[in-house]
Motif scaffolding. Structure first.
Motif, PDB file in Angstrom:
ATOM      1  N   SER A  73      14.911   4.966   8.518  1.00 34.88           N
ATOM      2  CA  SER A  73      15.482   6.248   7.946  1.00 34.88           C
ATOM      3  C   SER A  73      15.315   6.455   6.421  1.00 34.88           C
ATOM      4  O   SER A  73      15.101   7.490   5.953  1.00 34.88           O
ATOM      5  CB  SER A  73      17.056   6.227   8.582  1.00 34.88           C
ATOM      6  N   LEU A  74      15.619   5.444   5.608  1.00 35.87           N
ATOM      7  CA  LEU A  74      15.689   5.465   4.353  1.00 35.87           C
ATOM      8  C   LEU A  74      14.368   5.807   3.749  1.00 35.87           C
ATOM      9  O   LEU A  74      14.067   6.864   2.814  1.00 35.87           O
ATOM     10  CB  LEU A  74      16.048   4.234   3.575  1.00 35.87           C
ATOM     11  N   LYS A  75      13.141   5.327   4.183  1.00 36.38           N
ATOM     12  CA  LYS A  75      11.814   5.745   3.752  1.00 36.38           C
ATOM     13  C   LYS A  75      11.498   7.035   4.461  1.00 36.38           C
ATOM     14  O   LYS A  75      10.759   7.906   3.500  1.00 36.38           O
ATOM     15  CB  LYS A  75      10.756   4.699   4.248  1.00 36.38           C
ATOM     16  N   TYR A  90      -1.579  11.152  -0.712  1.00 42.93           N
ATOM     17  CA  TYR A  90      -0.758  10.062  -0.761  1.00 42.93           C
ATOM     18  C   TYR A  90       0.496  10.100  -0.158  1.00 42.93           C
ATOM     19  O   TYR A  90       1.099   9.057   0.623  1.00 42.93           O
ATOM     20  CB  TYR A  90      -0.755   9.568  -2.294  1.00 42.93           C
ATOM     21  N   LEU A  91       1.368  11.122  -0.264  1.00 49.15           N
ATOM     22  CA  LEU A  91       2.488  11.244   0.517  1.00 49.15           C
ATOM     23  C   LEU A  91       2.342  11.388   1.962  1.00 49.15           C
ATOM     24  O   LEU A  91       3.225  10.720   2.687  1.00 49.15           O
ATOM     25  CB  LEU A  91       3.122  12.684  -0.042  1.00 49.15           C
ATOM     26  N   ASP A  92       1.307  11.967   2.316  1.00 53.34           N
ATOM     27  CA  ASP A  92       0.991  11.821   3.977  1.00 53.34           C
ATOM     28  C   ASP A  92       0.884  10.375   4.569  1.00 53.34           C
ATOM     29  O   ASP A  92       1.322  10.307   5.559  1.00 53.34           O
ATOM     30  CB  ASP A  92      -0.229  12.682   4.303  1.00 53.34           C
ATOM     31  N   ASP A  93       0.119   9.768   3.622  1.00 56.66           N
ATOM     32  CA  ASP A  93       0.121   8.173   4.123  1.00 56.66           C
ATOM     33  C   ASP A  93       1.337   7.652   4.073  1.00 56.66           C
ATOM     34  O   ASP A  93       1.562   6.760   5.025  1.00 56.66           O
ATOM     35  CB  ASP A  93      -1.034   7.792   3.109  1.00 56.66           C
ATOM     36  N   TYR A  94       2.186   8.007   3.192  1.00 56.12           N
ATOM     37  CA  TYR A  94       3.333   7.261   3.087  1.00 56.12           C
ATOM     38  C   TYR A  94       4.310   7.622   4.036  1.00 56.12           C
ATOM     39  O   TYR A  94       5.128   6.950   4.743  1.00 56.12           O
ATOM     40  CB  TYR A  94       3.986   7.641   1.695  1.00 56.12           C
ATOM     41  N   TYR A  95       4.214   8.835   4.647  1.00 54.64           N
ATOM     42  CA  TYR A  95       5.214   9.384   5.605  1.00 54.64           C
ATOM     43  C   TYR A  95       4.804   8.816   7.032  1.00 54.64           C
ATOM     44  O   TYR A  95       5.734   8.387   7.711  1.00 54.64           O
ATOM     45  CB  TYR A  95       4.868  11.129   5.713  1.00 54.64           C
ATOM     46  N   VAL A 119       1.024  -1.249   0.046  1.00 58.47           N
ATOM     47  CA  VAL A 119      -0.056  -0.035  -0.005  1.00 58.47           C
ATOM     48  C   VAL A 119       0.872   1.203   0.036  1.00 58.47           C
ATOM     49  O   VAL A 119       0.639   2.138  -0.793  1.00 58.47           O
ATOM     50  CB  VAL A 119      -0.944  -0.019   1.274  1.00 58.47           C
ATOM     51  N   ALA A 120       2.114   1.331   0.742  1.00 64.73           N
ATOM     52  CA  ALA A 120       2.588   2.417   0.874  1.00 64.73           C
ATOM     53  C   ALA A 120       3.752   2.506  -0.593  1.00 64.73           C
ATOM     54  O   ALA A 120       3.754   3.695  -0.947  1.00 64.73           O
ATOM     55  CB  ALA A 120       3.859   2.247   2.076  1.00 64.73           C
ATOM     56  N   GLU A 121       3.995   1.547  -1.257  1.00 63.12           N
ATOM     57  CA  GLU A 121       4.706   1.602  -2.362  1.00 63.12           C
ATOM     58  C   GLU A 121       3.680   2.364  -3.559  1.00 63.12           C
ATOM     59  O   GLU A 121       4.102   3.178  -4.204  1.00 63.12           O
ATOM     60  CB  GLU A 121       5.125   0.360  -2.950  1.00 63.12           C
ATOM     61  N   CYS A 122       2.349   1.760  -3.502  1.00 68.32           N
ATOM     62  CA  CYS A 122       1.458   2.452  -4.336  1.00 68.32           C
ATOM     63  C   CYS A 122       1.113   4.089  -3.924  1.00 68.32           C
ATOM     64  O   CYS A 122       1.013   4.774  -5.002  1.00 68.32           O
ATOM     65  CB  CYS A 122       0.139   1.742  -4.263  1.00 68.32           C
ATOM     66  N   SER A 140      10.760  13.003   3.017  1.00 69.71           N
ATOM     67  CA  SER A 140      11.192  14.307   3.284  1.00 69.71           C
ATOM     68  C   SER A 140      11.553  14.952   1.988  1.00 69.71           C
ATOM     69  O   SER A 140      11.279  16.138   1.560  1.00 69.71           O
ATOM     70  CB  SER A 140      12.499  14.162   4.169  1.00 69.71           C
ATOM     71  N   ASN A 141      12.290  14.121   1.187  1.00 71.69           N
ATOM     72  CA  ASN A 141      12.576  14.775  -0.265  1.00 71.69           C
ATOM     73  C   ASN A 141      11.402  15.020  -1.297  1.00 71.69           C
ATOM     74  O   ASN A 141      11.297  15.916  -1.795  1.00 71.69           O
ATOM     75  CB  ASN A 141      13.466  13.919  -1.023  1.00 71.69           C
ATOM     76  N   SER A 142      10.581  14.096  -1.016  1.00 71.73           N
ATOM     77  CA  SER A 142       9.194  14.308  -1.845  1.00 71.73           C
ATOM     78  C   SER A 142       8.332  15.360  -1.415  1.00 71.73           C
ATOM     79  O   SER A 142       7.876  16.393  -2.145  1.00 71.73           O
ATOM     80  CB  SER A 142       8.446  13.071  -1.643  1.00 71.73           C
ATOM     81  N   TYR A 143       8.383  15.675   0.154  1.00 68.18           N
ATOM     82  CA  TYR A 143       7.814  16.835   0.577  1.00 68.18           C
ATOM     83  C   TYR A 143       8.491  18.200   0.124  1.00 68.18           C
ATOM     84  O   TYR A 143       7.590  19.131  -0.300  1.00 68.18           O
ATOM     85  CB  TYR A 143       7.795  17.011   2.134  1.00 68.18           C
ATOM     86  N   ALA A 144       9.636  18.148   0.162  1.00 68.71           N
ATOM     87  CA  ALA A 144      10.586  19.220  -0.398  1.00 68.71           C
ATOM     88  C   ALA A 144      10.185  19.554  -1.868  1.00 68.71           C
ATOM     89  O   ALA A 144      10.054  20.678  -2.269  1.00 68.71           O
ATOM     90  CB  ALA A 144      12.134  19.042  -0.360  1.00 68.71           C
TER      91      ALA A 144
END
Length: 546
Positions: A93-95, A79-84, A55-58, A100-104
């Motif tokens: 840490s990697l996820k 979708y980004l909020d759910d992934y975060y 789900v997170a990958e989607c 964080s980069n996606s929010y930026a």
């Protein structure tokens, strides 16, 4: 019962995996609606199965897809909020760094630039935990770019940090960063410091795209030397720029023709193999038929039928080969036609009437604004009269030089040396200096040059639209937003002028709009107008980049 349930779950997992892979295939082929629908289908199944990793990958794929497209009517941020939230629960840490980069990138716009910087700084903290130099240097490079729009001291700091993390093996990245650092100094009119960075880049030999990189390098050299009055060095740099540009164009054309030759030769080899195989099979069948003619008459009939099918296959192969030959010839003719069309376009633009309309229009419109300022301030003297006279005199000189260049020009003028983005920025600065209208240029993704004739066409279109705003909109502010993403060049030109009722205006009338729509259509793009009376206008142009 348990086996039956397990089988059903596996079947649903297979379906979800199928939709996910199909979405990736659609996305790779720029079929974004198909990709979106299949990601949603895959996600819904994974939610039902409680497969939280999938789900997170989607969610991450949906965010990146929607954020990159303007025609998908969905908000990417949930979708980004759910992934975060998923990354936080995992404490990965990697996820968290990816989120964080996606929010930026989501907050990259000028209105939310501070949020973008905040998330990139958070990414730096995360890279210290996982010690990934590749991610860290990318974050530094993005911060350097963002701070060029807000704090120049910070931008310089992050450029230096970016350069300090590269190794000797990162030749292409080092070269590109030195060029970007030089452009940063160019925008501040610090041309000597820009030349220092260009010299640093010149010491590096890129491992890829050598012709393209050297073309950019010497184009920047020529511009900087010209700005500080070193005309001999500027001329020498421009000569090298022309050499690399011509080599690059010739290489691209030769590669295209070579690819067609390889396809043709492959088809010839395939045909010979099939012919040899057919002859071998035919001889074997004839031998068997002669030995077993009396007893195996039926077998001979079957073999004859098979042989007939092989002959038909050979005939079909011959037909396909002939089609391939025709396609090869058509491609060669297409290349010749394209080159002739580009040459014809350039010659046509050198005609006096076209150049007067496209090249001098904005200069004369700006000159008119200066004269109106002189008239208004003749009595009130709110603005320094001497400065206004100097600016006006400079524009008159520029107009004279442009008229003179029409008769003698052999290239694309300002674009030949500096490129599309710099040309648009220079145009905006000159018009804004008249203090009648302020024009802001916002760019994204234009870190490399486009094909020369395309750059010229886009600059002329932009120049004519800005001229129309000056003449008709009575605007105080205008914005040129130009971005290149996923092989699509997007230009949005907005103003806060008078606007108009688009339902009562026939856009087919008038040389300006009609001409622009024709040019955009010729480039394979789309042209849309959005205007409300009293609330300004927006022009949206999308041009595919092959």
């Amino acid at each position: 019962m348990i086996c039956s349930l397990s089988y059903a779950q596996n079947s649903q997992k297979d379906s979800a995996y199928f939709y996910f892979k199909k979405a990736i295939e659609f996305s790779n082929n720029n079929k974004h609606f198909g990709a979106y629908k299949n990601y949603i289908k895959a996600k819904n199944i994974y939610v039902y199965l409680n497969e939280i990793d999938s789900v997170a990958e989607c969610n991450l794929e949906l965010f990146e897809l929607i954020a990159s497209q303007n025609n998908l009517e969905d908000n990417s941020k949930p979708y980004l909020d759910d992934y975060y939230e998923y990354a936080l629960k995992k404490n990965d840490s990697l996820k968290l760094l990816v989120a964080s980069n996606s929010y930026a990138s989501y907050f990259w716009d000028s209105d939310t630039i501070e949020l973008s910087i905040k998330y990139y700084k958070n990414s730096l903290r995360l890279t210290e935990n996982i010690k990934l130099r590749k991610y860290r240097v990318t974050v530094y490079a993005n911060l350097a770019y963002l701070f060029t729009k807000t704090k120049t001291d910070s931008a310089s700091y992050y450029f230096k940090k970016t350069l300090s993390l590269y190794t000797k093996e990162d030749k292409n990245q080092l070269f590109a960063t030195y060029i970007n650092y030089a452009v940063f100094f160019q925008k501040q009119n610090k041309f000597e410091e820009a030349i220092i960075q260009l010299n640093n880049a010149a010491k590096i030999e890129p491992t890829a795209y050598k012709l393209k990189y050297n073309k950019i390098l010497y184009g920047k050299f020529a511009n900087c030397y010209q700005e500080i009055g070193y005309y001999k060095k500027a001329y020498e740099a421009y000569e090298k720029y022309n050499i690399y540009r011509d080599s690059l164009n010739n290489t691209a054309q030769n590669i295209a023709i070579s690819d067609l030759d390889v396809k043709y030769q492959t088809a010839e080899k395939d045909k010979k193999i099939l012919e040899t195989e057919a002859k071998r099979l035919k001889n074997r069948n004839l031998l068997i038929g002669s030995l077993l003619f009396i007893l195996l008459a039926g077998t001979i009939a079957v073999l004859s039928l098979k042989n007939s099918k092989r002959k038909r296959k050979l005939a079909e192969q011959d037909k396909e080969l002939e089609t391939q030959k025709n396609l090869t010839l058509l491609k060669e003719q297409e290349l010749t036609t394209i080159n002739a069309m580009v040459d014809g376009q350039e010659k046509e633009r050198k005609r006096i009437a076209e150049d007067l309309h496209d090249n001098l229009g904005s200069v004369l419109a700006t000159l008119k604004l200066h004269f109106e300022n002189l008239k208004m301030n003749r009595e009130k003297k709110k603005i320094n009269q001497e400065m206004l006279f100097d600016k006006t005199e400079g524009l008159i000189d520029e107009a004279y030089l442009k008229v003179r260049s029409i008769a003698h020009a052999k290239n694309a003028g300002v674009l030949a040396n500096q490129g599309l983005l710099v040309a648009i920025q220079m145009m905006a600065e000159k018009i804004s200096s008249a203090d009648k209208i302020q024009i802001e240029v916002i760019d994204f993704g234009l870190d490399k040059r486009l094909e020369n004739s395309l750059e010229i066409s886009v600059f002329r279109i932009t120049q004519e639209l800005i001229t129309n705003i000056i003449k008709h909109a009575n605007a105080k502010n205008a914005t040129i937003n130009i971005s290149l993403y996923d092989k699509n060049l997007n230009i949005i030109i907005e103003d806060d002028g008078l606007g108009f009722d688009i339902k009562k205006v026939n856009l087919k009338n008038g040389m300006g709009i009609s001409s622009i729509k024709t040019r955009v259509s010729h480039l394979g793009g789309t042209f849309n107008v959005d205007s409300t009376k009293g609330k300004g206008s927006s022009i949206i142009i999308d041009i595919p980049i092959s």
